[in-house]
Structure formats: C-alpha cells, structure tokens
Design a protein around this motif. Sequence first.
Motif, PDB file in Angstrom:
ATOM      1  N   GLN A   1       0.850  -1.196   0.000  1.00  0.00           N
ATOM      2  CA  GLN A   1       0.000   0.000   0.000  1.00  0.00           C
ATOM      3  C   GLN A   1       0.885   1.245   0.000  1.00  0.00           C
ATOM      4  N   VAL A   2       0.662   2.115  -0.957  1.00  0.00           N
ATOM      5  CA  VAL A   2       1.432   3.344  -1.053  1.00  0.00           C
ATOM      6  C   VAL A   2       0.911   4.351  -0.031  1.00  0.00           C
ATOM      7  N   GLN A   3       1.826   4.870   0.754  1.00  0.00           N
ATOM      8  CA  GLN A   3       1.405   5.783   1.802  1.00  0.00           C
ATOM      9  C   GLN A   3       2.508   6.772   2.136  1.00  0.00           C
ATOM     10  N   LEU A   4       2.105   8.001   2.449  1.00  0.00           N
ATOM     11  CA  LEU A   4       2.997   9.017   2.985  1.00  0.00           C
ATOM     12  C   LEU A   4       2.378   9.503   4.291  1.00  0.00           C
ATOM     13  N   VAL A   5       3.143   9.446   5.361  1.00  0.00           N
ATOM     14  CA  VAL A   5       2.615   9.850   6.660  1.00  0.00           C
ATOM     15  C   VAL A   5       3.507  10.915   7.264  1.00  0.00           C
ATOM     16  N   GLU A   6       2.934  12.108   7.434  1.00  0.00           N
ATOM     17  CA  GLU A   6       3.682  13.222   8.027  1.00  0.00           C
ATOM     18  C   GLU A   6       3.522  13.229   9.543  1.00  0.00           C
ATOM     19  N   SER A   7       4.496  13.815  10.207  1.00  0.00           N
ATOM     20  CA  SER A   7       4.427  14.019  11.650  1.00  0.00           C
ATOM     21  C   SER A   7       5.349  15.173  12.013  1.00  0.00           C
ATOM     22  N   GLY A   8       5.225  15.625  13.257  1.00  0.00           N
ATOM     23  CA  GLY A   8       6.131  16.664  13.744  1.00  0.00           C
ATOM     24  C   GLY A   8       5.514  18.041  13.873  1.00  0.00           C
ATOM     25  N   GLY A   9       4.287  18.201  13.406  1.00  0.00           N
ATOM     26  CA  GLY A   9       3.631  19.491  13.542  1.00  0.00           C
ATOM     27  C   GLY A   9       3.195  19.741  14.980  1.00  0.00           C
ATOM     28  N   GLY A  10       2.690  20.931  15.232  1.00  0.00           N
ATOM     29  CA  GLY A  10       2.217  21.266  16.569  1.00  0.00           C
ATOM     30  C   GLY A  10       2.054  22.761  16.728  1.00  0.00           C
ATOM     31  N   VAL A  11       1.836  23.158  17.964  1.00  0.00           N
ATOM     32  CA  VAL A  11       1.716  24.579  18.312  1.00  0.00           C
ATOM     33  C   VAL A  11       3.046  25.036  18.898  1.00  0.00           C
ATOM     34  N   VAL A  12       3.635  26.041  18.294  1.00  0.00           N
ATOM     35  CA  VAL A  12       4.947  26.516  18.728  1.00  0.00           C
ATOM     36  C   VAL A  12       4.927  28.038  18.859  1.00  0.00           C
ATOM     37  N   GLN A  13       5.970  28.562  19.483  1.00  0.00           N
ATOM     38  CA  GLN A  13       6.109  30.001  19.638  1.00  0.00           C
ATOM     39  C   GLN A  13       6.922  30.576  18.479  1.00  0.00           C
ATOM     40  N   ALA A  14       6.648  31.817  18.147  1.00  0.00           N
ATOM     41  CA  ALA A  14       7.461  32.493  17.140  1.00  0.00           C
ATOM     42  C   ALA A  14       8.925  32.461  17.568  1.00  0.00           C
ATOM     43  N   GLY A  15       9.796  32.171  16.614  1.00  0.00           N
ATOM     44  CA  GLY A  15      11.221  32.052  16.898  1.00  0.00           C
ATOM     45  C   GLY A  15      11.688  30.633  17.140  1.00  0.00           C
ATOM     46  N   ASP A  16      10.766  29.721  17.398  1.00  0.00           N
ATOM     47  CA  ASP A  16      11.127  28.308  17.605  1.00  0.00           C
ATOM     48  C   ASP A  16      11.504  27.660  16.279  1.00  0.00           C
ATOM     49  N   SER A  17      12.039  26.453  16.388  1.00  0.00           N
ATOM     50  CA  SER A  17      12.331  25.629  15.217  1.00  0.00           C
ATOM     51  C   SER A  17      11.501  24.353  15.301  1.00  0.00           C
ATOM     52  N   LEU A  18      11.299  23.743  14.159  1.00  0.00           N
ATOM     53  CA  LEU A  18      10.476  22.540  14.087  1.00  0.00           C
ATOM     54  C   LEU A  18      11.006  21.663  12.970  1.00  0.00           C
ATOM     55  N   LYS A  19      10.940  20.346  13.181  1.00  0.00           N
ATOM     56  CA  LYS A  19      11.352  19.419  12.128  1.00  0.00           C
ATOM     57  C   LYS A  19      10.184  18.505  11.806  1.00  0.00           C
ATOM     58  N   LEU A  20       9.721  18.565  10.577  1.00  0.00           N
ATOM     59  CA  LEU A  20       8.645  17.709  10.106  1.00  0.00           C
ATOM     60  C   LEU A  20       9.237  16.471   9.431  1.00  0.00           C
ATOM     61  N   SER A  21       8.546  15.350   9.597  1.00  0.00           N
ATOM     62  CA  SER A  21       8.977  14.095   8.978  1.00  0.00           C
ATOM     63  C   SER A  21       7.869  13.568   8.090  1.00  0.00           C
ATOM     64  N   CYS A  22       8.268  12.830   7.081  1.00  0.00           N
ATOM     65  CA  CYS A  22       7.312  12.185   6.175  1.00  0.00           C
ATOM     66  C   CYS A  22       7.863  10.818   5.815  1.00  0.00           C
ATOM     67  N   VAL A  23       7.227   9.781   6.334  1.00  0.00           N
ATOM     68  CA  VAL A  23       7.662   8.417   6.079  1.00  0.00           C
ATOM     69  C   VAL A  23       6.886   7.844   4.905  1.00  0.00           C
ATOM     70  N   ALA A  24       7.609   7.318   3.936  1.00  0.00           N
ATOM     71  CA  ALA A  24       6.984   6.704   2.774  1.00  0.00           C
ATOM     72  C   ALA A  24       6.971   5.189   2.924  1.00  0.00           C
ATOM     73  N   SER A  25       5.892   4.566   2.476  1.00  0.00           N
ATOM     74  CA  SER A  25       5.810   3.107   2.476  1.00  0.00           C
ATOM     75  C   SER A  25       5.130   2.647   1.196  1.00  0.00           C
ATOM     76  N   GLY A  26       5.508   1.458   0.735  1.00  0.00           N
ATOM     77  CA  GLY A  26       4.925   0.905  -0.478  1.00  0.00           C
ATOM     78  C   GLY A  26       5.616   1.329  -1.761  1.00  0.00           C
TER      79      GLY A  26
END
Length: 119
Positions: A1-26
């Motif tokens: 099964q072809v799938q892309l699943v993102e994660s890592g989002g959220g509520v953050v403060q201005a000036g913060d850093s964030l790393k989003l991930s996207c795992v592919a399968s299939g």
Amino acid sequence: QVQLVESGGGVVQAGDSLKLSCVASGFILGLSGWFRQAPGKEREFVASVNWDGETTFYGDFARARFTITKDSAKNTLYLKIYNLRPEDTAVYYCAAGSHSTDPAKYTYWGQGTQVTVSS
C-alpha cells in the motif's frame, strides 16, 4: 500500500524551530517535496529534492529558513523550519513523484500535519 505519513507538527512560539517528517511506504521515495496551505489560501510550494537527495529546490520565501533533507535508508523526507513566524501557520503536506513547484505534478500526497505559530 502506497502511503505518505507526516508528523512533527504542533503549536509553537514564534522564533522556535520545528522538524517535520514524512515516512513513505509501499514505494521508494525519490523525487519529493513539501507544500503548505494556510486557511483561505492556495497550496504553496515550499521545497523539493531530487533522487540523489543532494539537489534541492526552494520557494523564494523558504530559502533562508527552511531545509529539506531525505534519508534514503529510512525512506523518509524531512523539513526543518527555523525561526518560525506566525505567517508560517499552515497545514504542511509532503508529496512524491516530482520535484516541481506545481502540486498537480505530484502523484502521492500525505494527509498533512498542522503547524501553528503563536506570536
């Protein structure tokens, strides 16, 4: 099964850093990219990467604060965002099948991950 699943989002403060991930399968993650969509706006190209993982492309607004990387061993795409601003608030999507700035060129899409930046 072809799938892309993102994660890592959220509520953050201005000036913060964030790393989003996207795992592919299939399938093997090759040409791929990130887009974002804010409420009431069109989907916007953020960045993309070529098969080799070394050649990258960025939207004009993204060049200074966004970094796209790909880990082929983990079949995973990443997006690091530095110095987040309230205007970065959007749903962030990963997509595969192209490195174009045109979302219509991509074959597979994830469900998106929400990033909310408070001032």
